[in-house]
Scaffold this active site. Structure first.
Site, PDB file in Angstrom:
ATOM      1  N   LYS A   1      12.003  68.369 -20.478  1.00 31.27           N
ATOM      2  CA  LYS A   1      11.117  69.187 -19.626  1.00 31.27           C
ATOM      3  C   LYS A   1      10.673  70.440 -20.369  1.00 31.27           C
ATOM      4  O   LYS A   1       9.933  71.266 -19.848  1.00 31.27           O
ATOM      5  CB  LYS A   1      11.867  69.605 -18.345  1.00 31.27           C
ATOM      6  CG  LYS A   1      12.046  68.518 -17.318  1.00 31.27           C
ATOM      7  CD  LYS A   1      13.107  68.847 -16.284  1.00 31.27           C
ATOM      8  CE  LYS A   1      12.889  70.053 -15.467  1.00 31.27           C
ATOM      9  NZ  LYS A   1      13.922  70.222 -14.402  1.00 31.27           N
TER      10      LYS A   1
ATOM     11  N   LYS B   1      12.789  72.805 -21.159  1.00 32.02           N
ATOM     12  CA  LYS B   1      13.599  73.907 -20.615  1.00 32.02           C
ATOM     13  C   LYS B   1      14.977  73.845 -21.239  1.00 32.02           C
ATOM     14  O   LYS B   1      15.614  72.817 -21.259  1.00 32.02           O
ATOM     15  CB  LYS B   1      13.775  73.717 -19.091  1.00 32.02           C
ATOM     16  CG  LYS B   1      12.656  74.247 -18.232  1.00 32.02           C
ATOM     17  CD  LYS B   1      13.073  74.163 -16.750  1.00 32.02           C
ATOM     18  CE  LYS B   1      12.485  75.292 -15.958  1.00 32.02           C
ATOM     19  NZ  LYS B   1      12.881  75.293 -14.548  1.00 32.02           N
TER      20      LYS B   1
HETATM   21  N1  C2G Z   1      11.906  77.590  -6.577  1.00 28.69           N
HETATM   22  C1  C2G Z   1      11.415  78.372  -5.541  1.00 28.69           C
HETATM   23  N2  C2G Z   1      11.265  79.702  -5.731  1.00 28.69           N
HETATM   24  C2  C2G Z   1      11.597  80.280  -6.921  1.00 28.69           C
HETATM   25  C3  C2G Z   1      12.111  79.491  -7.978  1.00 28.69           C
HETATM   26  C4  C2G Z   1      12.258  78.129  -7.775  1.00 28.69           C
HETATM   27  O1  C2G Z   1      11.103  77.858  -4.450  1.00 28.69           O
HETATM   28  N3  C2G Z   1      11.425  81.628  -7.079  1.00 28.69           N
HETATM   29  C5  C2G Z   1      12.042  76.142  -6.340  1.00 28.69           C
HETATM   30  C6  C2G Z   1      11.199  75.299  -7.307  1.00 28.69           C
HETATM   31  O2  C2G Z   1       9.857  75.198  -6.841  1.00 28.69           O
HETATM   32  C7  C2G Z   1      11.936  73.965  -7.265  1.00 28.69           C
HETATM   33  C8  C2G Z   1      13.410  74.395  -7.050  1.00 28.69           C
HETATM   34  O3  C2G Z   1      13.381  75.754  -6.575  1.00 28.69           O
HETATM   35  O4  C2G Z   1      11.505  73.195  -6.146  1.00 28.69           O
HETATM   36  C9  C2G Z   1      14.217  74.334  -8.326  1.00 28.69           C
HETATM   37  O5  C2G Z   1      13.540  75.124  -9.291  1.00 28.69           O
HETATM   38  P1  C2G Z   1      13.893  74.868 -10.859  1.00 28.69           P
HETATM   39  O6  C2G Z   1      15.350  74.891 -11.032  1.00 28.69           O
HETATM   40  O7  C2G Z   1      13.013  75.767 -11.659  1.00 28.69           O
HETATM   41  O8  C2G Z   1      13.425  73.355 -11.007  1.00 28.69           O
HETATM   42  P2  C2G Z   1      12.256  72.792 -11.923  1.00 28.69           P
HETATM   43  O9  C2G Z   1      12.473  73.182 -13.327  1.00 28.69           O
HETATM   44  O10 C2G Z   1      10.996  73.145 -11.237  1.00 28.69           O
HETATM   45  O11 C2G Z   1      12.552  71.211 -11.875  1.00 28.69           O
HETATM   46  O12 C2G Z   1      11.471  66.657 -11.358  1.00 28.69           O
HETATM   47  C10 C2G Z   1      11.359  67.951 -10.789  1.00 28.69           C
HETATM   48  C11 C2G Z   1      11.970  68.980 -11.690  1.00 28.69           C
HETATM   49  O13 C2G Z   1      13.292  68.643 -12.039  1.00 28.69           O
HETATM   50  C12 C2G Z   1      11.927  70.346 -11.010  1.00 28.69           C
END
Ligand code: C2G
Length: 149
Positions: free
Chosen positions: A52, A54
């Site tokens: 990803k 990350k």
């Molecule tokens: N999120 C949120 N508000 C934030 C940060 C994150 O609502 N300030 C939500 C993101 O939109 C996501 C969830 O929290 O739905 C997890 O965020 P991440 O850990 O950043 O996940 P991500 O890297 O977006 O991975 O296949 C899908 C991916 O694995 C999603």
């Protein structure tokens, strides 16, 4: 609606890295759970995170333990690849697939299998911003040490 449907638990599914767990993650999990009775969270493995683009600070097994301890979460599974979502939705008979709206539109094709919902992100907080602040602080301290020598 047949009797089975009335008795069937409403299953909710979401995925994420959940690195350096923060209020944005908690808000998302709380709101996701409100759509059903049972929340499944797919946590990105360290290997998948690399795909990803990350690099998670907190290793998968610790991110898993943290998310498992959240009262809204009923089950944690590994997220190893982008393509597993359809298999997971069918396997767990998912009713709602919930993600933050930074993903808006990205998973619309899953509406063939369940109801896809994008929730507003929690503003002002992200793991990326944490990392940037940590880098800035580190650079400042390194400069300070240089000047003190
Ligand atoms: N999120 C949120 N508000 C934030 C940060 C994150 O609502 N300030 C939500 C993101 O939109 C996501 C969830 O929290 O739905 C997890 O965020 P991440 O850990 O950043 O996940 P991500 O890297 O977006 O991975 O296949 C899908 C991916 O694995 C999603």
């Amino acid at each position: 609606m047949d009797k089975n449907n009335l008795n069937k638990k409403k299953i909710v599914l979401t995925y994420g890295t959940f690195d350096m767990f923060h209020i944005g993650h908690l808000n998302l999990l709380k709101r996701a759970k409100s759509y059903g009775d049972y929340l499944i969270v797919g946590i990105s493995t360290d290997e998948f995170n690399k795909k990803k683009g990350k690099n998670s600070i907190i290793p998968f097994n610790e991110r898993k333990k943290i998310v498992e301890s959240i009262k809204y979460v009923d089950k944690v599974i590994e997220e190893k690849e982008w393509e597993q979502k359809i298999k997971d939705i069918i396997k767990y008979k998912v009713d709602y697939f919930v993600m933050g709206d930074d993903w808006k539109g990205k998973f619309d094709e899953l509406n063939k299998f369940c109801k896809v919902i994008y929730l507003p992100r929690t503003e002002g907080i992200s793991t990326t911003s944490f990392k940037k602040s940590a880098k800035t602080l580190l650079a400042f301290l390194e400069q300070l040490i240089k000047e003190l020598k």
